[in-house]
Design a protein around this motif. Structure first.
Motif, PDB file in Angstrom:
ATOM      1  N   ARG B 209       0.848  -1.191   0.000  1.00 21.56           N
ATOM      2  CA  ARG B 209       0.000   0.000   0.000  1.00 21.56           C
ATOM      3  C   ARG B 209       0.887   1.245   0.000  1.00 21.56           C
ATOM      4  NH1 ARG B 209      -2.973  -3.364   3.757  1.00 21.56           N
ATOM      5  NH2 ARG B 209      -2.063  -2.416   5.638  1.00 21.56           N
ATOM      6  N   ILE B 210       0.331   2.358  -0.525  1.00 22.14           N
ATOM      7  CA  ILE B 210       1.089   3.615  -0.593  1.00 22.14           C
ATOM      8  C   ILE B 210       0.146   4.787  -0.353  1.00 22.14           C
ATOM      9  CG2 ILE B 210       0.792   3.724  -3.133  1.00 22.14           C
ATOM     10  CD1 ILE B 210       3.571   5.093  -3.242  1.00 22.14           C
ATOM     11  N   TRP B 211       0.650   5.830   0.323  1.00 24.44           N
ATOM     12  CA  TRP B 211      -0.180   7.019   0.576  1.00 24.44           C
ATOM     13  C   TRP B 211       0.683   8.274   0.605  1.00 24.44           C
ATOM     14  CZ3 TRP B 211      -2.603   8.592   5.903  1.00 24.44           C
ATOM     15  CH2 TRP B 211      -3.470   9.681   5.695  1.00 24.44           C
ATOM     16  N   PRO B 212       0.583   9.093  -0.454  1.00 26.85           N
ATOM     17  CA  PRO B 212       1.216  10.405  -0.426  1.00 26.85           C
ATOM     18  C   PRO B 212       0.193  11.435   0.043  1.00 26.85           C
ATOM     19  CG  PRO B 212       0.521   9.857  -2.658  1.00 26.85           C
ATOM     20  CD  PRO B 212       0.005   8.756  -1.762  1.00 26.85           C
ATOM     21  N   THR B 213       0.593  12.352   0.909  1.00 28.04           N
ATOM     22  CA  THR B 213      -0.369  13.350   1.383  1.00 28.04           C
ATOM     23  C   THR B 213       0.365  14.614   1.841  1.00 28.04           C
ATOM     24  OG1 THR B 213      -2.233  13.754   2.891  1.00 28.04           O
ATOM     25  CG2 THR B 213      -0.425  12.432   3.746  1.00 28.04           C
ATOM     26  N   PHE B 214      -0.352  15.734   1.868  1.00 27.64           N
ATOM     27  CA  PHE B 214       0.247  16.978   2.346  1.00 27.64           C
ATOM     28  C   PHE B 214      -0.838  17.899   2.874  1.00 27.64           C
ATOM     29  CE2 PHE B 214      -0.755  17.780  -2.116  1.00 27.64           C
ATOM     30  CZ  PHE B 214      -1.503  18.950  -2.011  1.00 27.64           C
ATOM     31  N   LEU B 215      -0.401  18.942   3.570  1.00 32.12           N
ATOM     32  CA  LEU B 215      -1.308  19.988   4.043  1.00 32.12           C
ATOM     33  C   LEU B 215      -0.649  21.329   3.761  1.00 32.12           C
ATOM     34  CD1 LEU B 215      -3.950  20.635   5.737  1.00 32.12           C
ATOM     35  CD2 LEU B 215      -2.400  20.936   7.661  1.00 32.12           C
ATOM     36  N   ALA B 216      -1.314  22.138   2.934  1.00 33.65           N
ATOM     37  CA  ALA B 216      -0.818  23.491   2.642  1.00 33.65           C
ATOM     38  C   ALA B 216      -1.601  24.484   3.486  1.00 33.65           C
ATOM     39  CB  ALA B 216      -0.985  23.810   1.163  1.00 33.65           C
ATOM     40  N   THR B 217      -0.883  25.444   4.090  1.00 33.64           N
ATOM     41  CA  THR B 217      -1.535  26.445   4.944  1.00 33.64           C
ATOM     42  C   THR B 217      -1.202  27.841   4.438  1.00 33.64           C
ATOM     43  OG1 THR B 217      -1.286  24.972   6.849  1.00 33.64           O
ATOM     44  CG2 THR B 217      -1.771  27.280   7.332  1.00 33.64           C
ATOM     45  N   VAL B 218      -2.222  28.678   4.396  1.00 36.33           N
ATOM     46  CA  VAL B 218      -2.024  30.088   4.056  1.00 36.33           C
ATOM     47  C   VAL B 218      -2.498  30.910   5.241  1.00 36.33           C
ATOM     48  CG1 VAL B 218      -2.807  31.987   2.580  1.00 36.33           C
ATOM     49  CG2 VAL B 218      -2.215  29.769   1.568  1.00 36.33           C
ATOM     50  N   THR B 219      -1.634  31.783   5.734  1.00 36.92           N
ATOM     51  CA  THR B 219      -2.008  32.645   6.869  1.00 36.92           C
ATOM     52  C   THR B 219      -2.159  34.083   6.375  1.00 36.92           C
ATOM     53  OG1 THR B 219       0.306  33.048   7.423  1.00 36.92           O
ATOM     54  CG2 THR B 219      -0.762  31.229   8.555  1.00 36.92           C
ATOM     55  N   ASP B 220      -2.986  34.817   7.077  1.00 39.85           N
ATOM     56  CA  ASP B 220      -3.173  36.232   6.761  1.00 39.85           C
ATOM     57  C   ASP B 220      -2.885  37.017   8.047  1.00 39.85           C
ATOM     58  OD1 ASP B 220      -3.887  38.710   6.011  1.00 39.85           O
ATOM     59  OD2 ASP B 220      -6.016  38.299   5.720  1.00 39.85           O
ATOM     60  N   PRO B 221      -1.624  37.471   8.215  1.00 38.56           N
ATOM     61  CA  PRO B 221      -1.251  38.116   9.478  1.00 38.56           C
ATOM     62  C   PRO B 221      -2.106  39.340   9.806  1.00 38.56           C
ATOM     63  CG  PRO B 221       0.683  37.708   8.109  1.00 38.56           C
ATOM     64  CD  PRO B 221      -0.509  37.416   7.259  1.00 38.56           C
ATOM     65  N   LYS B 222      -2.611  40.023   8.781  1.00 35.85           N
ATOM     66  CA  LYS B 222      -3.419  41.230   9.038  1.00 35.85           C
ATOM     67  C   LYS B 222      -4.661  40.899   9.859  1.00 35.85           C
ATOM     68  CE  LYS B 222      -2.276  44.007   5.024  1.00 35.85           C
ATOM     69  NZ  LYS B 222      -2.711  44.351   3.680  1.00 35.85           N
TER      70      LYS B 222
END
Lengths: 442, 544
Positions: B209-222
């Motif tokens: 079995r194989i599992w590629p995964t990711f989590l992208a985060t965008v922050t808005d400091p304002k």
């Protein structure tokens, strides 16, 4: 033999370290003797046992590290494990967040080992299960439960002179009792370090009473209600908030403690001033571990004091990055919450509620929004309507959508803390708890 | 040569092995030294003979070699590499009418026979309070046989540097496209399992079995706001070739939404899109709560299927064996026996299987030696089947197991676990864009998000990764703060359209949890894009 003494463990660790040719070497050794018994439909279903002992070696070459595990302990095997870790270190990429091994630590001495637990046999497990099943059969209820016990030790050492040894025992019991017609369900649980404190029949009696009381549940409209969360209902939400109190995520602007302009809520009051939340390995009712996942000594840490965020958890790397002393900055917490309460028993708390819902257990709790720490889940196994200080009737289960931060701002009263799921949590009376829909589940 | 045996480095609490927090690269010393089949048979016979001699009326043994590898990165850093191997055997017996189980990592004829004796002793102790003696559905021994996942490239043989480079390239793509943070992981599993039983089966299986995964985060400091977008990859029962980004296995986006994937995954493309979409989510319109027609992509719908169909039709839950933890089920035996329980709309057909190529559940035989198959669970909207093991079949008056026994590890006892449970595509030609054309007021959801369902599988709530408003048959921009709540029977009866086979894709879970002590299993769920009418959507935005 999986449960080694301190001197036996030290000898193996020192022998292993003696084979190291790396810049740094860390070794840890752990063993456990564990057993469990599961029952359902008023009869035993599965059970098993295990006896394990294993050793992990981590070698570092510059900023590169590798680790190997093994469960044979002759000299040749130990040396082979060290060579393997060194080989992996050579193959591994450099870690820009590499931290050198920690030096010797002064560990506290929590008393978490009890011989009564270490000596539990399969016959004991069967006896506890029989007590639980017997109580239910007498009341025409069906029991499903789980008992697990373990005796463990762990030890660690490194090439900088660190050494630690600890042992502990644990026993956990939980039971769900259901009426034969499937219209009532109750739940209770207990966990101790000392097996002699377990009263499986007594725990089952609580679950049985809830099952019998929860038949003929009525549907009431979802909405905002005052709730009385028993410790078994409140524990998960409190621990989830504690676990999320992470310094790096806060500083990176992606935590519920992050604020506009790159600021944070650390040092600010975020919940009712009666909320105090800490962890403490030396608590006699909830003895903890000597060290955390990175080997640093565990100490009492106040996370929320008087409703104010006092601390957030730092990895060693992040403490260094932020210019903090790694021994003063607490490591990130993982459960084992201790939440302060009062001497008021649950019954008295209920008496003070004019109109509300008593909740035994919250289930299938999942994050909805990390920005606000919003969680969803459902009530289960004993949900009751309370009016003028009395339990009036059982109600159908609800789905909730609530943040522990909002919930603890809406605090009305706290009761006497109780140990549940390796935490010490008081029953809580909370206003405006958000039930967003009804569930037909029993 | 003396053999080395290893335990997984996944212990928790006090007994856990101390590994550095920032990297977990664990070696497996025996990796080049697997047991020969003849040796496994010899060991298995030692266990079976010992158990039988001590009074077991049935015994099985699983000799397992479990390889796990994971690579974790964030931005342009490798956070950890873990490669573990675990060898050992679990022996399960029936004695005195009760089950007993014991596991050992000492693989010699003597130690495995001792473990068998322990299993028999445990069974005999349990028998004292056993009131429902175990009865097994008959299973003819299959003799000596073998099965392996049909992979093209074994991920364990691929150099670590290749895996690291792929993840870091995906992270770079996400950062370039506007993400502030990105965490990515690649997980590989290889279960080498040898099963033998007193029925006369000796089955050698090699499962990948194989599992590629990711989590992208965008922050808005304002504003202090942040949004995330997780990968829409599915974990897969394939080899490393799954990462080849084969364009033949991409599904074109509907309007300005996102590329979808079937049998091959483009990690870098998805990471790029994820960053762009997370950025768009920060300023997306917050959904107005109310009833909407939902259009659910397979990358989302698999999880709703898993929770509301898969778990609800597990026979152990229906019978009460999981009452103390996972719960029971609303899909009770009386509903099944009636033959007319309308679980879903007449166009809804679900089948269970452990045979779909590329699925996580695909094996040749289950963990009690039963050959795998495909069978109906819901036919024309009616509940017609469950998921069974050998010791459950007789309770519902049947003589055959469905081959649903699984254990996560040699040291854990096997029990009933979910096979793949999938929604049949619609019979008439229908693409997602055509389906959306007929929706006046709706939400199109891609990717799985928050998930929660009650202990009898009635009331559920699901989030997602991407939400698009549908207005008068057109995609009308991105939404955020979306979750939907419904009741299982109501939801599946509101199914008003299912796209055709061209849109069919598998989603799945690597770590579906169940049991006490908890065990994980991997399972896939297939579907095509489907429409559900008038579902309650809530707004999840809060202020703290």
């Amino acid at each position: 033999m999986s449960l080694l003494s301190e001197s036996e463990a030290r000898a193996i660790l020192q022998k292993t370290l003696s084979f190291s040719k790396a810049d740094e070497c860390q070794v840890s050794l752990s063993g456990a003797r564990a057993g469990n018994l599961r029952f359902a439909r008023n009869t035993v279903s599965t059970s098993g046992g295990s006896d394990t002992l294993s050793l992990a070696v981590t070698s570092s070459l510059g900023r590169k590290s590798g680790a190997a595990t093994i469960n044979e302990f002759d000299d040749a095997s130990l040396e082979r494990a060290v060579r393997s870790a060194e080989e992996l270190a050579r193959l591994s990429p450099e870690n820009p967040e590499f931290m050198p091994a920690i030096g010797p630590q002064t560990y506290l001495e929590p008393q978490a080992h009890f011989e009564a637990t270490a000596k539990v046999t399969q016959e004991d497990r069967v006896r506890w299960a029989a007590a639980s099943i017997g109580h239910c059969k007498e009341r025409k209820l069906t029991a499903a439960g789980y008992l697990s016990d373990s005796a463990r030790f762990s030890a660690l050492a490194n090439s900088k002179g660190l050494f630690g040894y600890q042992r502990r025992t644990d026993i956990d019991f939980s039971v769900t009792t259901r009426t034969e017609d499937g219209r009532g369900s109750g739940y209770a649980l207990a966990d101790f370090n000392d097996a002699s404190r377990l009263d499986a029949g007594g725990v089952t009696a609580i679950a049985a009473r809830k099952a019998l009381q929860s038949r003929e549940a009525r549907a009431i409209e979802p909405g905002k209600y005052t709730v009385i969360l028993e410790p078994s209902a409140g524990v998960t939400l409190v621990n989830l908030m504690l676990n999320a109190m992470n310094a790096r995520l806060t500083d990176e602007g992606r935590s519920f403690l992050s604020k506009a302009g790159g600021a944070s809520r650390v040092g600010e009051k975020i919940v009712d001033e009666r909320v105090n939340l800490w962890t403490d390995p030396m608590n006699a009712e909830l003895p903890g571990n000597k060290w955390g996942s990175d080997g640093r000594a565990q100490r009492r840490t106040d996370w929320i004091q008087g409703g104010v965020v006092k601390n957030v958890g730092y990895t060693r790397f992040w403490a260094k990055q932020q210019g903090r002393d790694e021994n003063a900055a607490p490591p990130p917490a993982f459960g084992r919450s201790i939440m302060g309460g009062t001497d008021t028993p649950l019954d008295a708390l209920i008496k003070g509620v004019k109109r509300g819902v008593l909740v035994t257990r919250l289930w299938y709790i999942r994050a909805v929004d990390p920005q606000t720490l919003l969680y969803t889940g459902l009530t289960r196994d004993g949900t009751f309507f309370v009016e003028n200080g009395e339990i009036k009737f059982p109600v159908k289960n609800f789905r909730f959508n609530e943040s522990p931060v909002i919930m603890l701002n809406n605090l009305e009263a706290l009761g006497r803390p109780q140990r549940v799921e390796n935490s010490l949590i008081p029953p809580m009376v909370l206003r405006d708890f958000t039930f967003s829909s009804l569930s037909d589940a029993v | 040569m003396k053999r080395r045996h290893f335990l997984q480095t996944t212990g928790l609490a006090t007994g856990s092995l101390l590994l550095p927090q920032w990297t977990r690269a664990a070696a497996a010393l025996a990796a080049k030294d697997p047991l020969a089949v003849a040796r496994k048979k010899q060991l298995a016979d030692a266990a079976l003979n010992a158990a039988t001699k001590l009074g077991a009326t049935y015994a099985d043994v699983r000799i397992g070699r479990y390889l796990n590898q994971s690579v974790s990165t964030r931005e342009q850093k490798v956070e950890g590499v873990s490669s573990t191997e675990s060898y050992g055997a679990g022996i399960r017996v029936i004695a005195g009418g009760a089950w007993g189980f014991f596991a050992t990592n000492e693989l010699t004829p003597d130690s495995i026979a001792r473990a068998a004796a322990q299993a028999v002793a445990i069974a005999k102790a349990n028998a004292k309070i056993q009131t429902e003696p175990v009865v097994l559905a008959p299973q003819k021994g299959v003799g000596e046989t073998a099965w392996r996942t049909p992979i093209r490239t074994n991920g364990f043989a691929v150099p670590l540097a290749d895996k690291v480079d792929r993840l870091l390239a995906a992270n770079a793509a996400a950062l370039k496209a506007g993400a502030n943070f990105v965490n990515s992981q690649l997980f590989l599993v290889n279960e080498q399992k040898y099963f033998a039983s007193t029925d006369g089966s000796y089955i050698d299986q090699d499962i990948h079995r194989i599992w590629p995964t990711f989590l992208a985060t965008v922050t808005d400091p304002k504003t202090g706001r942040f949004q995330t977008r997780r990968s829409i990859s599915a974990p897969s029962g394939r080899g490393y070739e799954y990462l080849d980004a084969d364009p033949r296995h991409k599904l074109a986006p509907v309007g300005d939404t996102t590329v979808r994937y079937t049998d091959s995954y483009d990690l870098i493309e998805d990471a790029t899109l994820a960053a762009q979409q997370a950025k768009a989510k920060v300023s997306a319109k917050s959904v107005l709560a109310g009833q909407y027609d939902l259009v659910l992509d397979p990358s989302h719908l698999w999880l709703t299927i898993h929770e509301s169909i898969g778990h609800a039709t597990e026979l152990d839950r229906v019978l009460g064996y999981e009452a103390n933890y996972a719960g029971t089920s609303f899909a009770t035996l009386d509903k099944w026996k009636s033959g007319n329980f309308q679980y879903g709309h007449g166009r809804v057909n679900f089948f269970a299987d452990k045979t779909q190529p590329g699925s996580l559940g695909a094996v040749g035989y289950d963990d009690e030696g039963v050959p795998t198959k495909r069978w109906p669970i819901i036919k024309d909207g009616i509940l017609v089947g469950y998921q069974k093991t050998r010791d459950q079949a007789h309770i519902v008056g049947q003589a055959e197991s469905d081959g649903c026994s699984y254990s996560q590890h040699w040291s854990d006892v096997q029990f009933q676990r979910m096979p793949n449970v999938s929604l049949e595509p619609g019979p008439a030609p229908l693409a997602p864009a055509e389906l959306i054309k007929n929706v006046e007021r709706g939400v199109y959801i891609i990717g799985d998000g928050s998930f929660s369902i009650d202990q009898q599988r009635y009331n559920f709530q699901f989030g997602g990764q991407l939400f698009y408003e549908i207005k008068n048959g057109q995609i009308a921009g991105m939404l955020r703060d979306v979750s939907y709540q419904s009741n299982t029977q109501e939801f599946w009866n509101s199914c008003s359209a299912i796209c055709d086979r061209r849109d069919y894709a598998l989603g799945g879970a690597f770590n579906d949890g169940k049991g006490q002590p908890p065990q994980i299993s991997a399972v896939s769920h297939g579907s095509a894009t489907a429409r559900f009418d008038k579902v309650n959507v809530i707004n999840t935005a809060r202020r703290i």
